[in-house]
Write a protein that holds these residues in place. Structure first.
Motif, mmCIF file in Angstrom:
data_model
loop_
_atom_site.group_PDB
_atom_site.id
_atom_site.type_symbol
_atom_site.label_atom_id
_atom_site.label_comp_id
_atom_site.label_asym_id
_atom_site.label_seq_id
_atom_site.Cartn_x
_atom_site.Cartn_y
_atom_site.Cartn_z
ATOM 1 N N ASN A 291 -12.493 -1.318 2.325
ATOM 2 C CA ASN A 291 -11.474 -1.838 3.237
ATOM 3 C C ASN A 291 -12.045 -2.306 4.579
ATOM 4 O OD1 ASN A 291 -8.660 -1.226 1.924
ATOM 5 N ND2 ASN A 291 -9.974 0.528 1.478
ATOM 6 N N ARG B 246 -4.918 6.827 5.098
ATOM 7 C CA ARG B 246 -6.393 6.696 5.075
ATOM 8 C C ARG B 246 -6.835 5.507 5.920
ATOM 9 N NH1 ARG B 246 -5.717 8.575 -0.137
ATOM 10 N NH2 ARG B 246 -5.412 6.503 -0.990
ATOM 11 N N ASP C 107 -2.515 5.710 1.151
ATOM 12 C CA ASP C 107 -3.470 4.643 1.467
ATOM 13 C C ASP C 107 -3.307 4.207 2.926
ATOM 14 O OD1 ASP C 107 -5.579 3.090 0.348
ATOM 15 O OD2 ASP C 107 -4.260 1.334 0.378
ATOM 16 N N ARG D 144 0.845 -1.206 0.000
ATOM 17 C CA ARG D 144 0.000 0.000 0.000
ATOM 18 C C ARG D 144 0.877 1.252 0.000
ATOM 19 N NH1 ARG D 144 -5.663 -0.367 2.115
ATOM 20 N NH2 ARG D 144 -6.167 -2.567 2.213
ATOM 21 N N PHE E 26 -13.829 4.336 0.624
ATOM 22 C CA PHE E 26 -12.603 3.686 1.110
ATOM 23 C C PHE E 26 -12.926 2.748 2.271
ATOM 24 C CE2 PHE E 26 -8.951 3.361 3.914
ATOM 25 C CZ PHE E 26 -7.950 2.992 3.034
#
Length: 157
Positions: free
Chosen positions: A70, A44, A41, A37, A66
């Protein structure tokens, strides 16, 4: 009432310091665990985990997308906090309880946050709810130790 109106923002600031410390500690852990990642990312993901823990999701569409994409990683990492960040369980427990009390004073109480932290093994159930002075003393001590707060000048010097 005047006292409460000044106390709640100070306590919320203390909660935010604990969140910053967790963010700071979680970032290298996530970077190592998810090397594929990119840094944005990871940031976040870090924010989403902390926001989920404290029940303060970012409701902006791109962040909600997001979070949805995830969700399993967020849930997995939330369940790892108690073990991976054992040394932060006391400040996180206190911050969650103080946040809950502040929210309750403002008519926003959400017991689900405490239940979720308990379920993840993060919340220390036997720990007493901290008095404001003790919570702020803890926040100052760990904030300085984690380089999130500047040390207070020595007034005796």
């Amino acid at each position: 009432m005047e006292f409460e109106s000044k106390l709640i923002p100070v306590l919320r600031e203390g909660v935010n310091v604990v969140k910053m410390i967790l963010f700071k500690e979680l970032k290298p852990y996530l970077t190592q665990k998810y090397p594929e990642r990119d840094p944005a990312d990871i940031s976040r993901l870090n924010g989403a985990i902390i926001n989920d823990l404290f029940g303060t999701p970012n409701t902006e569409a791109r962040f909600m997308n997001f979070i949805n994409e995830n969700r399993s990683v967020i849930d997995t990492e939330l369940n790892c906090i108690a073990v991976e960040f054992e040394s932060l369980r006391i400040p996180i427990t206190d911050a969650l309880r103080v946040q809950f009390l502040c929210d309750s004073q403002e008519g926003l109480g959400n017991e689900g946050i405490l239940a979720r932290a308990k379920e993840a093994g993060i919340l220390l159930v036997d720990r007493d709810v901290p008095l404001p002075k003790f919570f702020m003393t803890l926040v100052r001590r760990i904030g300085v130790a984690h380089n999130v707060l500047a040390p207070q000048p020595d007034l005796d010097a």
